[in-house]
Write a protein that holds these residues in place. Sequence first.
Motif, PDB file in Angstrom:
ATOM      1  N   GLY A  67    -103.177 -20.872  31.668  1.00 46.70           N
ATOM      2  CA  GLY A  67    -102.717 -19.495  31.497  1.00 46.70           C
ATOM      3  C   GLY A  67    -101.218 -19.410  31.275  1.00 46.70           C
ATOM      4  O   GLY A  67    -100.575 -20.355  30.820  1.00 46.70           O
ATOM      5  N   ASN A  68    -100.650 -18.271  31.602  1.00 43.90           N
ATOM      6  CA  ASN A  68     -99.213 -17.987  31.452  1.00 43.90           C
ATOM      7  C   ASN A  68     -98.714 -18.131  30.021  1.00 43.90           C
ATOM      8  O   ASN A  68     -97.521 -18.325  29.805  1.00 43.90           O
ATOM      9  CB  ASN A  68     -98.381 -18.867  32.386  1.00 43.90           C
ATOM     10  CG  ASN A  68     -98.711 -18.665  33.828  1.00 43.90           C
ATOM     11  OD1 ASN A  68     -99.005 -17.557  34.262  1.00 43.90           O
ATOM     12  ND2 ASN A  68     -98.712 -19.741  34.597  1.00 43.90           N
ATOM     13  N   LYS A  69     -99.604 -18.070  29.035  1.00 44.90           N
ATOM     14  CA  LYS A  69     -99.193 -18.270  27.647  1.00 44.90           C
ATOM     15  C   LYS A  69     -98.303 -17.145  27.133  1.00 44.90           C
ATOM     16  O   LYS A  69     -97.639 -17.306  26.113  1.00 44.90           O
ATOM     17  CB  LYS A  69    -100.412 -18.458  26.747  1.00 44.90           C
ATOM     18  CG  LYS A  69    -101.104 -19.795  26.986  1.00 44.90           C
ATOM     19  CD  LYS A  69    -102.189 -20.051  25.975  1.00 44.90           C
ATOM     20  CE  LYS A  69    -102.834 -21.404  26.192  1.00 44.90           C
ATOM     21  NZ  LYS A  69    -103.855 -21.692  25.200  1.00 44.90           N
ATOM     22  N   HIS A  70     -98.250 -16.020  27.840  1.00 44.92           N
ATOM     23  CA  HIS A  70     -97.351 -14.936  27.457  1.00 44.92           C
ATOM     24  C   HIS A  70     -95.883 -15.375  27.540  1.00 44.92           C
ATOM     25  O   HIS A  70     -95.023 -14.796  26.891  1.00 44.92           O
ATOM     26  CB  HIS A  70     -97.583 -13.701  28.338  1.00 44.92           C
ATOM     27  CG  HIS A  70     -97.260 -13.942  29.778  1.00 44.92           C
ATOM     28  ND1 HIS A  70     -98.146 -14.567  30.636  1.00 44.92           N
ATOM     29  CD2 HIS A  70     -96.148 -13.664  30.504  1.00 44.92           C
ATOM     30  CE1 HIS A  70     -97.591 -14.653  31.839  1.00 44.92           C
ATOM     31  NE2 HIS A  70     -96.374 -14.115  31.786  1.00 44.92           N
ATOM     32  N   GLU A  71     -95.593 -16.424  28.300  1.00 47.08           N
ATOM     33  CA  GLU A  71     -94.232 -16.937  28.437  1.00 47.08           C
ATOM     34  C   GLU A  71     -93.731 -17.588  27.151  1.00 47.08           C
ATOM     35  O   GLU A  71     -92.529 -17.722  26.957  1.00 47.08           O
ATOM     36  CB  GLU A  71     -94.163 -17.968  29.565  1.00 47.08           C
ATOM     37  CG  GLU A  71     -94.466 -17.407  30.925  1.00 47.08           C
ATOM     38  CD  GLU A  71     -94.517 -18.475  31.995  1.00 47.08           C
ATOM     39  OE1 GLU A  71     -94.664 -18.085  33.164  1.00 47.08           O
ATOM     40  OE2 GLU A  71     -94.420 -19.684  31.698  1.00 47.08           O
ATOM     41  N   PRO A  73     -94.854 -17.168  23.250  1.00 51.01           N
ATOM     42  CA  PRO A  73     -95.721 -16.624  22.199  1.00 51.01           C
ATOM     43  C   PRO A  73     -96.044 -17.612  21.079  1.00 51.01           C
ATOM     44  O   PRO A  73     -97.162 -17.628  20.578  1.00 51.01           O
ATOM     45  CB  PRO A  73     -94.930 -15.432  21.664  1.00 51.01           C
ATOM     46  CG  PRO A  73     -94.027 -15.042  22.778  1.00 51.01           C
ATOM     47  CD  PRO A  73     -93.699 -16.324  23.491  1.00 51.01           C
ATOM     48  N   CYS A  74     -95.094 -18.448  20.700  1.00 51.98           N
ATOM     49  CA  CYS A  74     -95.353 -19.438  19.649  1.00 51.98           C
ATOM     50  C   CYS A  74     -96.466 -20.376  20.090  1.00 51.98           C
ATOM     51  O   CYS A  74     -97.400 -20.657  19.341  1.00 51.98           O
ATOM     52  CB  CYS A  74     -94.077 -20.217  19.350  1.00 51.98           C
ATOM     53  SG  CYS A  74     -94.294 -21.636  18.266  1.00 51.98           S
ATOM     54  N   TYR A  75     -96.374 -20.872  21.305  1.00 52.85           N
ATOM     55  CA  TYR A  75     -97.376 -21.781  21.889  1.00 52.85           C
ATOM     56  C   TYR A  75     -98.733 -21.087  21.935  1.00 52.85           C
ATOM     57  O   TYR A  75     -99.758 -21.662  21.608  1.00 52.85           O
ATOM     58  CB  TYR A  75     -96.904 -22.159  23.294  1.00 52.85           C
ATOM     59  CG  TYR A  75     -97.666 -23.262  23.990  1.00 52.85           C
ATOM     60  CD1 TYR A  75     -97.209 -24.571  23.954  1.00 52.85           C
ATOM     61  CD2 TYR A  75     -98.818 -22.996  24.721  1.00 52.85           C
ATOM     62  CE1 TYR A  75     -97.877 -25.586  24.633  1.00 52.85           C
ATOM     63  CE2 TYR A  75     -99.492 -23.998  25.396  1.00 52.85           C
ATOM     64  CZ  TYR A  75     -99.022 -25.291  25.345  1.00 52.85           C
ATOM     65  OH  TYR A  75     -99.691 -26.288  26.006  1.00 52.85           O
ATOM     66  N   ARG A  76     -98.724 -19.828  22.342  1.00 54.29           N
ATOM     67  CA  ARG A  76     -99.956 -19.045  22.461  1.00 54.29           C
ATOM     68  C   ARG A  76    -100.626 -18.813  21.104  1.00 54.29           C
ATOM     69  O   ARG A  76    -101.843 -18.853  20.984  1.00 54.29           O
ATOM     70  CB  ARG A  76     -99.622 -17.689  23.096  1.00 54.29           C
ATOM     71  CG  ARG A  76    -100.789 -16.735  23.167  1.00 54.29           C
ATOM     72  CD  ARG A  76    -100.346 -15.330  23.501  1.00 54.29           C
ATOM     73  NE  ARG A  76     -99.521 -14.802  22.418  1.00 54.29           N
ATOM     74  CZ  ARG A  76     -98.552 -13.933  22.586  1.00 54.29           C
ATOM     75  NH1 ARG A  76     -98.245 -13.467  23.779  1.00 54.29           N
ATOM     76  NH2 ARG A  76     -97.860 -13.510  21.557  1.00 54.29           N
TER      77      ARG A  76
END
Length: 88
Positions: A67-71, A73-76
């Motif tokens: 989780g925590n992908k909101h940290e 955005p490119c990665y997400r």
Amino acid sequence: MKLVFAGVLLICLVLTSSLLEVTMAGSGFCDSKCSARCSKAGVQDSCLKYCRICCEKCQCVPSGTYGNKHECPCYRDLKNSKGKPKCP
């Protein structure tokens, strides 16, 4: 002529070594962040592989093991060829 060639060669060596240091530092960042991110993954080899690819492209890795992908955005937002998330 020899002095000019030696000077150019010396400048090239200095530039190459400084670029190598930057590259190695970036790799260390991705290695440590991805090791933490993939520490609880069932298939660690593929998790580390894709995490490093994503980290090198985005220069960030979300905190935690899931989780925590909101940290980051490119990665997400990186997707594989099937349209599914590429990054673990």
